[in-house]
Design a protein around this motif. Structure first.
Motif, PDB file in Angstrom:
ATOM      1  N   LEU A 145       0.833  -1.200   0.000  1.00  0.00           N
ATOM      2  CA  LEU A 145       0.000   0.000   0.000  1.00  0.00           C
ATOM      3  C   LEU A 145       0.870   1.253   0.000  1.00  0.00           C
ATOM      4  N   ALA A 146       1.910   1.266   0.821  1.00  0.00           N
ATOM      5  CA  ALA A 146       2.827   2.405   0.859  1.00  0.00           C
ATOM      6  C   ALA A 146       3.518   2.577  -0.489  1.00  0.00           C
ATOM      7  N   HIS A 147       3.853   1.463  -1.110  1.00  0.00           N
ATOM      8  CA  HIS A 147       4.510   1.522  -2.419  1.00  0.00           C
ATOM      9  C   HIS A 147       3.563   2.069  -3.482  1.00  0.00           C
ATOM     10  N   ALA A 148       2.314   1.625  -3.469  1.00  0.00           N
ATOM     11  CA  ALA A 148       1.345   2.112  -4.452  1.00  0.00           C
ATOM     12  C   ALA A 148       1.125   3.616  -4.316  1.00  0.00           C
ATOM     13  N   LYS A 149       0.993   4.089  -3.083  1.00  0.00           N
ATOM     14  CA  LYS A 149       0.818   5.524  -2.848  1.00  0.00           C
ATOM     15  C   LYS A 149       2.030   6.300  -3.336  1.00  0.00           C
ATOM     16  N   CYS A 150       3.214   5.735  -3.099  1.00  0.00           N
ATOM     17  CA  CYS A 150       4.449   6.382  -3.537  1.00  0.00           C
ATOM     18  C   CYS A 150       4.497   6.466  -5.062  1.00  0.00           C
ATOM     19  N   MET A 151       4.101   5.396  -5.734  1.00  0.00           N
ATOM     20  CA  MET A 151       4.119   5.390  -7.196  1.00  0.00           C
ATOM     21  C   MET A 151       3.195   6.476  -7.754  1.00  0.00           C
ATOM     22  N   ARG A 152       2.022   6.619  -7.162  1.00  0.00           N
ATOM     23  CA  ARG A 152       1.104   7.662  -7.626  1.00  0.00           C
ATOM     24  C   ARG A 152       1.669   9.057  -7.360  1.00  0.00           C
ATOM     25  N   ALA A 153       2.313   9.186  -6.205  1.00  0.00           N
ATOM     26  CA  ALA A 153       2.884  10.487  -5.843  1.00  0.00           C
ATOM     27  C   ALA A 153       4.048  10.869  -6.749  1.00  0.00           C
ATOM     28  N   HIS A 154       4.660   9.878  -7.377  1.00  0.00           N
ATOM     29  CA  HIS A 154       5.812  10.130  -8.251  1.00  0.00           C
ATOM     30  C   HIS A 154       5.474  10.024  -9.731  1.00  0.00           C
ATOM     31  N   GLY A 155       4.221  10.310 -10.064  1.00  0.00           N
ATOM     32  CA  GLY A 155       3.880  10.452 -11.475  1.00  0.00           C
ATOM     33  C   GLY A 155       3.258   9.263 -12.172  1.00  0.00           C
ATOM     34  N   VAL A 156       2.773   8.262 -11.409  1.00  0.00           N
ATOM     35  CA  VAL A 156       2.077   7.126 -12.033  1.00  0.00           C
ATOM     36  C   VAL A 156       0.675   7.068 -11.411  1.00  0.00           C
ATOM     37  N   PRO A 157      -0.219   7.977 -11.802  1.00  0.00           N
ATOM     38  CA  PRO A 157      -1.524   8.122 -11.144  1.00  0.00           C
ATOM     39  C   PRO A 157      -2.445   6.917 -11.260  1.00  0.00           C
ATOM     40  N   LYS A 158      -2.227   6.052 -12.237  1.00  0.00           N
ATOM     41  CA  LYS A 158      -3.113   4.902 -12.432  1.00  0.00           C
ATOM     42  C   LYS A 158      -2.652   3.668 -11.650  1.00  0.00           C
ATOM     43  N   PHE A 159      -1.599   3.782 -10.878  1.00  0.00           N
ATOM     44  CA  PHE A 159      -1.096   2.642 -10.116  1.00  0.00           C
ATOM     45  C   PHE A 159      -2.062   2.354  -8.970  1.00  0.00           C
ATOM     46  N   THR A 160      -2.665   1.176  -8.976  1.00  0.00           N
ATOM     47  CA  THR A 160      -3.717   0.858  -8.013  1.00  0.00           C
ATOM     48  C   THR A 160      -3.168   0.295  -6.699  1.00  0.00           C
ATOM     49  N   ASN A 161      -4.000   0.376  -5.665  1.00  0.00           N
ATOM     50  CA  ASN A 161      -3.646  -0.184  -4.355  1.00  0.00           C
ATOM     51  C   ASN A 161      -3.746  -1.707  -4.362  1.00  0.00           C
ATOM     52  N   PRO A 162      -3.022  -2.354  -3.459  1.00  0.00           N
ATOM     53  CA  PRO A 162      -3.214  -3.794  -3.268  1.00  0.00           C
ATOM     54  C   PRO A 162      -4.563  -4.016  -2.584  1.00  0.00           C
ATOM     55  N   THR A 163      -5.048  -5.235  -2.601  1.00  0.00           N
ATOM     56  CA  THR A 163      -6.292  -5.569  -1.909  1.00  0.00           C
ATOM     57  C   THR A 163      -6.099  -6.845  -1.104  1.00  0.00           C
ATOM     58  N   LEU A 164      -6.990  -7.037  -0.150  1.00  0.00           N
ATOM     59  CA  LEU A 164      -6.981  -8.250   0.659  1.00  0.00           C
ATOM     60  C   LEU A 164      -8.173  -9.113   0.275  1.00  0.00           C
ATOM     61  N   GLN A 165      -7.918 -10.389   0.064  1.00  0.00           N
ATOM     62  CA  GLN A 165      -9.013 -11.292  -0.279  1.00  0.00           C
ATOM     63  C   GLN A 165      -8.726 -12.683   0.275  1.00  0.00           C
ATOM     64  N   ASP A 166      -9.624 -13.183   1.076  1.00  0.00           N
ATOM     65  CA  ASP A 166      -9.505 -14.535   1.645  1.00  0.00           C
ATOM     66  C   ASP A 166      -8.173 -14.736   2.367  1.00  0.00           C
ATOM     67  N   GLY A 167      -7.723 -13.693   3.048  1.00  0.00           N
ATOM     68  CA  GLY A 167      -6.499 -13.803   3.811  1.00  0.00           C
ATOM     69  C   GLY A 167      -5.237 -13.665   2.995  1.00  0.00           C
ATOM     70  N   ASN A 168      -5.355 -13.357   1.718  1.00  0.00           N
ATOM     71  CA  ASN A 168      -4.201 -13.166   0.846  1.00  0.00           C
ATOM     72  C   ASN A 168      -4.135 -11.734   0.345  1.00  0.00           C
ATOM     73  N   VAL A 169      -2.923 -11.297  -0.008  1.00  0.00           N
ATOM     74  CA  VAL A 169      -2.736  -9.966  -0.572  1.00  0.00           C
ATOM     75  C   VAL A 169      -2.675 -10.080  -2.083  1.00  0.00           C
ATOM     76  N   LEU A 170      -3.515  -9.314  -2.771  1.00  0.00           N
ATOM     77  CA  LEU A 170      -3.459  -9.232  -4.218  1.00  0.00           C
ATOM     78  C   LEU A 170      -2.761  -7.921  -4.562  1.00  0.00           C
ATOM     79  N   PRO A 171      -1.563  -7.983  -5.128  1.00  0.00           N
ATOM     80  CA  PRO A 171      -0.773  -6.774  -5.385  1.00  0.00           C
ATOM     81  C   PRO A 171      -1.491  -5.770  -6.275  1.00  0.00           C
ATOM     82  N   GLY A 172      -1.107  -4.519  -6.130  1.00  0.00           N
ATOM     83  CA  GLY A 172      -1.646  -3.457  -6.971  1.00  0.00           C
ATOM     84  C   GLY A 172      -0.821  -3.302  -8.226  1.00  0.00           C
ATOM     85  N   GLY A 173      -1.010  -2.188  -8.901  1.00  0.00           N
ATOM     86  CA  GLY A 173      -0.282  -1.939 -10.140  1.00  0.00           C
ATOM     87  C   GLY A 173      -1.216  -1.478 -11.230  1.00  0.00           C
ATOM     88  N   ASP A 174      -1.170  -2.171 -12.362  1.00  0.00           N
ATOM     89  CA  ASP A 174      -2.040  -1.847 -13.479  1.00  0.00           C
ATOM     90  C   ASP A 174      -3.392  -2.506 -13.255  1.00  0.00           C
TER      91      ASP A 174
END
Length: 207
Positions: free
Chosen positions: A144-173
């Protein structure tokens, strides 16, 4: 509480990484969803615990087995794909900074997927099974911190990670099959460099 983390290929083409226990599931699910809002950190405290290594004395043994399995994968890649494929880090995770550099060479398009025709897929999957259990909450917060950083540094479409069934689904495109983020652009590369320290060891190949 700790448990296994699901993985998805990064927005970079073909980046499945070696930590591919459930890549297809995560990719399919993540496409539907991670938003780019700066919401608070979710919690996985109520999720069930799963993992691939034991606690206590078994943890060190598990890390050693993981490293040894990664080395077998590296040796396979050197023999069949790229002679300069880098050693894993001492933690056992792959060195994606060096792999990224090699991936730009002609003929190395499948460098992050076990080689052409999956020549090293067996070794890759064997290593994935031995990946030490990690703290899902910390992984989520790191991504989550990485996704926010990416948006702050010029990649506005970089999405947040999500939690599902106890697993982390990474963000990005948000839609890797029809990329909205150009991973080859100077802005993206600069953001990756600026934000790389936000990711815990082993997560750089996931998001």
């Amino acid at each position: 509480m700790t448990q296994k983390t699901g993985s998805r290929s990064r927005s970079r083409a073909g980046r499945l990484a070696l930590l591919i226990a459930v890549p297809a599931l995560a990719l399919t699910t993540a496409c539907g969803g991670a938003g780019s809002s700066d919401e608070g950190v979710a919690s996985v405290s109520d999720a069930p615990t799963t993992g691939r290594s034991k606690d206590g004395d078994g943890a060190s043994q598990g890390k050693s087995a993981f490293y040894d399995a990664q080395m077998k994968y590296v040796q396979c890649m050197r023999k069949n794909v790229e002679k300069d494929f880098p050693d894993p880090k001492l933690s056992g995770y792959l060195d994606w900074t060096k792999i990224d550099e090699l991936a730009g060479k002609p003929g190395n398009e499948a460098l992050s997927k076990g080689g052409k025709d999956g020549v090293c897929t067996g070794e890759m999957n064997n290593a994935a099974k031995l990946e030490p259990r990690r703290d899902t909450q910390k992984e989520y917060e790191s991504m989550l911190a990485h996704a926010k950083c990416m948006r702050a540094h010029g990649v506005p479409k970089f999405t947040n990670p999500t939690l599902q069934d106890g697993n982390v689904l990474p963000g990005g495109d948000a839609n890797p099959t029809s990329p909205g983020i150009s991973s080859d652009s100077p802005a993206y590369k600069q953001a990756r460099q600026a934000c790389k320290d936000k990711l815990l060891d082993g997560l750089d190949g996931m998001q």
